[in-house]
Each structure stands twice: as structure tokens, then as C-alpha cells.
Scaffold this active site. Structure first.
Site, PDB file in Angstrom:
ATOM      1  N   GLY A  61       2.792 -37.066  43.530  1.00 50.82           N
ATOM      2  CA  GLY A  61       1.747 -37.019  44.552  1.00 50.82           C
ATOM      3  C   GLY A  61       1.861 -37.992  45.697  1.00 50.82           C
ATOM      4  O   GLY A  61       0.847 -38.319  46.319  1.00 50.82           O
ATOM      5  N   GLY A  62       3.055 -38.513  45.966  1.00 46.69           N
ATOM      6  CA  GLY A  62       3.197 -39.456  47.076  1.00 46.69           C
ATOM      7  C   GLY A  62       3.313 -40.899  46.630  1.00 46.69           C
ATOM      8  O   GLY A  62       3.456 -41.801  47.462  1.00 46.69           O
TER       9      GLY A  62
ATOM     10  N   LYS B  23      -0.834 -30.123  34.640  1.00 47.88           N
ATOM     11  CA  LYS B  23      -0.129 -31.002  35.585  1.00 47.88           C
ATOM     12  C   LYS B  23      -1.158 -31.636  36.512  1.00 47.88           C
ATOM     13  O   LYS B  23      -1.467 -31.108  37.590  1.00 47.88           O
ATOM     14  CB  LYS B  23       0.911 -30.190  36.372  1.00 47.88           C
TER      15      LYS B  23
ATOM     16  N   GLU C 293      -1.881 -26.748  37.670  1.00 45.46           N
ATOM     17  CA  GLU C 293      -1.822 -27.969  38.476  1.00 45.46           C
ATOM     18  C   GLU C 293      -3.009 -28.092  39.426  1.00 45.46           C
ATOM     19  O   GLU C 293      -2.973 -27.578  40.552  1.00 45.46           O
ATOM     20  CB  GLU C 293      -0.510 -28.006  39.286  1.00 45.46           C
TER      21      GLU C 293
HETATM   22  P1  13P Z   1       5.274 -34.449  43.669  1.00 43.95           P
HETATM   23  O1  13P Z   1       5.716 -35.115  42.382  1.00 43.95           O
HETATM   24  O2  13P Z   1       6.136 -34.771  44.848  1.00 43.95           O
HETATM   25  O3  13P Z   1       3.791 -34.615  43.907  1.00 43.95           O
HETATM   26  O4  13P Z   1       5.525 -32.891  43.485  1.00 43.95           O
HETATM   27  C1  13P Z   1       5.105 -32.288  42.331  1.00 43.95           C
HETATM   28  C2  13P Z   1       4.700 -30.902  42.626  1.00 43.95           C
HETATM   29  O5  13P Z   1       5.175 -29.979  42.020  1.00 43.95           O
HETATM   30  C3  13P Z   1       3.666 -30.676  43.669  1.00 43.95           C
HETATM   31  O6  13P Z   1       3.245 -29.351  43.610  1.00 43.95           O
END
Ligand code: 13P
Length: 339
Positions: free
Chosen positions: A262-263, A219, A177
């Protein structure tokens, strides 16, 4: 474990119609989320909230896997069943966040690097014992005046690759990620450029570290306008830019791309995923690994009251169902009104 099993885990996580619930908020992050609905972040409340998510009947139709946090993988449901087993019994694959969060990158003001490699081989062996089948490591790239720097991108890419190689050695499928943050007033074009540069560096590092692309998932962020940018790109523009970016840099050997939210609002995250999936065919499965976009309405419905449990579970199932529909491009905004 051979390649066959590793690849099978990665593919199962991106099975058609399904995606991943990211429930791996660190104690600091879940404390902020619970505070937003005025719930104290006690160990018992964190446990009760996660139990509610993991025992939602029918969620397994749309949720392939759940990413857990270290505290959560050790916790149990009220009947004494450990959470990884609760999930496995429902046919949901348990995974674990193994990074230890971000710190300031020395010499690079405003930039971050992720910690957690020290002792990781031993921790991975322990998580295998606890039932984990996959892992996650999050790197953070910030857009701003003169940043991101090459130094920050390369340092984070190298760590992601070391994490992925160690995970595969342990028989765990890594979710890699590299998150380019939405924060800032930058345009969608700037997000595109930074995301391409970041992902290119990540795949260079993965190759250098001999990571098997068939046995991992990517991701990434979607390519979107900065949250403070005056001009916000529409749903189709986001879908086109995101796929253009992925096609430039993500090898077809990777079985799936699981976007983070991501918000973004929950509805925007679903609409974007849907528009992405309408542009077929693509070389990979295109799915979700959402934290906030799956959980925001659940927390709102729950508010820490046991009596609100059924309503909270309905809210979770609803978001999971809509994102499941978006996996095949069958979501329509009108669906938000019904039910
Ligand atoms: P969000 O979908 O809230 O961005 O979280 C995903 C995640 O695993 C962040 O590390």
C-alpha cells in the site's frame, strides 16, 4: 471442483515461509511504475519485465503464487512458454486480477467503487482454461473529512462478496482485497476504526453470499498512520494495532491474511510483517501479497536494460528472501545491509 481443492489452493498460497507477488498492475499502473525508471510502457517492455520476475531462479522458495493482469496471462516467455505455465513449472500458483478498476461512486464525492462484475462468470471460465487457480478483486476505501460513508463501504463489500462467490463457483480461490488507503493525515487510531468497520461489513457480505471462508484469503491493509500524519506509529505499534484489528473481525476459518504493502517502503513492509509474525500464535497464517514492496528495488536495478537482468533478479530474490524470513519472525533490520 469440491471444497477440498478450493481450500487446498488457499492453503498453498499461505504455506509457511512463502507469500504472493502481486504483479497484476493494470496497464495504467505499470506505465507509471515503468516511467519512474524512464522505461517506455510498450507491450514488449511490459512482457520483458514480467518475464524477468517470473523466471528468477529460487524465487519459488519464498513465492507461493503470482497475481497476473489480463494482458500478462496471455503473454509468453522468450522461449514461447505462456506465463501461467512458466510459473506452474516453478511450482508457483498463477492467479488473476479480475476487477476492472475503480470509478467514482455516484452520489458520494471523493469515494470509489470497483467495477467488473458484468460478464465475470464467463471471464472466470476463460481464466480457468488459461491455467489460473485463484483470483483477486480490489476495493478502495478512502479516509478523509466525513468519509468513508456507510454507503461506500456497503457497496464495495457487496461487490467483493459477489466476486468471491462467483470465483468459488468456478473453482478459483478468491483473494478479497478491501484496501483502506494510507493517503491522508489521519492517525493510526482512525485507520484502526475504519479498517474494523470495513472488514466487518465485508465478512457480513461474505456470509450473506455463502462464501466458503476456508476457501478464500483476505488481503487487507496493515493498520498504520496516515502517510501525512505528523506522528508516525512505530513498528511494534503497527503490529499490535494490525493484529488487534484482525482479531476483532476476521473469522478463524479464513486460512490466511496476506497483507498489501500500500505504499509503505519495502523495508517498512518487511519489518511490519516480521513484527506481526513475532506475536504468535494467531488463528491464521500471516503473509504478504506485495506489489510495490517487492518490485521497487527490481525496477531500480533493471531500468529497461537487458544487461541489468541478473542484477534485477538478484534484487527480487533478495526482497522475497527477506519477506520469507519475516513470515517466521526471523527478519532483522541488519539483514538489509548484507549482500
Ligand atoms: P501494493 O503491495 O503495491 O499495495 O500492491 C498490492 C496490490 O495488489 C494492490 O492491489
Amino acid at each position: 471442483m469440491g471444497h477440498h481443492e478450493l481450500d487446498g489452493i488457499a492453503r498453498a498460497l499461505v504455506a509457511p515461509g512463502k507469500g504472493i507477488l502481486a504483479a497484476d498492475e493494470s496497464t495504467g499502473t505499470i506505465t507509471r511504475r515503468l516511467a519512474s525508471v524512464e522505461v517506455d510502457s510498450t507491450e514488449q517492455n511490459r512482457r520483458a519485465y514480467r518475464e524477468l520476475l517470473f523466471t528468477t531462479e529460487g524465487a519459488e522458495r519464498f513465492i507461493s503464487g503470482v497475481i497476473l493482469f489480463d494482458e500478462t496471462i496471455h503473454q509468453q516467455a522468450a522461449d514461447g512458454t505462456r506465463f501461467p505455465e512458466v510459473l506452474s513449472h516453478h511450482g508457483i500458483v498463477p492467479g488473476i486480477k479480475v476487477d476492472k478498476g475503480t470509478v467514482a461512486l455516484a452520489g458520494f464525492p471523493g469515494e470509489k467503487v470497483t467495477e467488473g462484475l458484468d460478464g465475470l462468470r464467463d471471464r472466470l471460465a476463460f481464466y480457468v482454461e488459461l491455467g489460473a487457480k485463484f483470483t483477486k478483486w480490489r476495493a478502495v476505501i478512502t479516509i478523509g473529512e466525513g468519509i468513508p460513508s456507510d454507503g461506500c463501504i456497503v457497496a464495495n463489500a457487496e461487490l467483493l462478496a459477489r466476486f468471491a462467490a462467483l470465483s468459488q463457483e468456478a473453482g478459483l480461490a478468491p483473494i478479497v482485497e478491501p484496501e483502506v488507503l494510507m493517503d491522508g493525515d489521519h492517525t493510526i487510531q482512525r485507520c484502526y476504526e475504519v479498517t474494523v468497520t470495513t472488514l466487518a461489513a465485508v465478512f457480513d457480505a461474505l456470509r450473506r453470499h455463502r462464501v466458503r471462508l476456508e476457501g478464500m484469503l483476505l488481503k487487507p491493509n496493515m493498520v498504520v498512520s496516515g502517510s501525512d500524519c505528523a506522528e508516525q506509529a512505530g513498528v511494534d505499534e503497527v503490529a499490535g494495532a494490525t493484529l488487534g484489528c484482525m482479531r476483532e473481525v476476521v473469522p478463524a476459518a479464513v486460512p490466511g491474511i496476506v497483507f498489501l504493502s500500500g505504499g509503505q517502503s519495502d523495508e517498512a513492509a518487511t519489518a511490519h510483517l516480521n513484527a506481526i509474525n513475532r506475536r504468535r500464535p494467531q488463528p491464521w497464517q500471516l503473509s504478504f501479497s506485495y506489489g510495490r514492496a517487492l518490485q521497487a528495488p527490481v525496477l531500480e536495478a533493471w531500468k529497461g536494460e537487458p544487461g541489468n537482468g541478473p542484477a534485477a533478479q538478484r534484487a527480487f530474490l533478495r526482497r522475497a528472501t527477506l519477506n520469507g524470513a519475516a513470515r517466521s519472525g526471523d527478519y532483522r533490520p541488519e539483514m538489509e545491509q548484507s549482500g
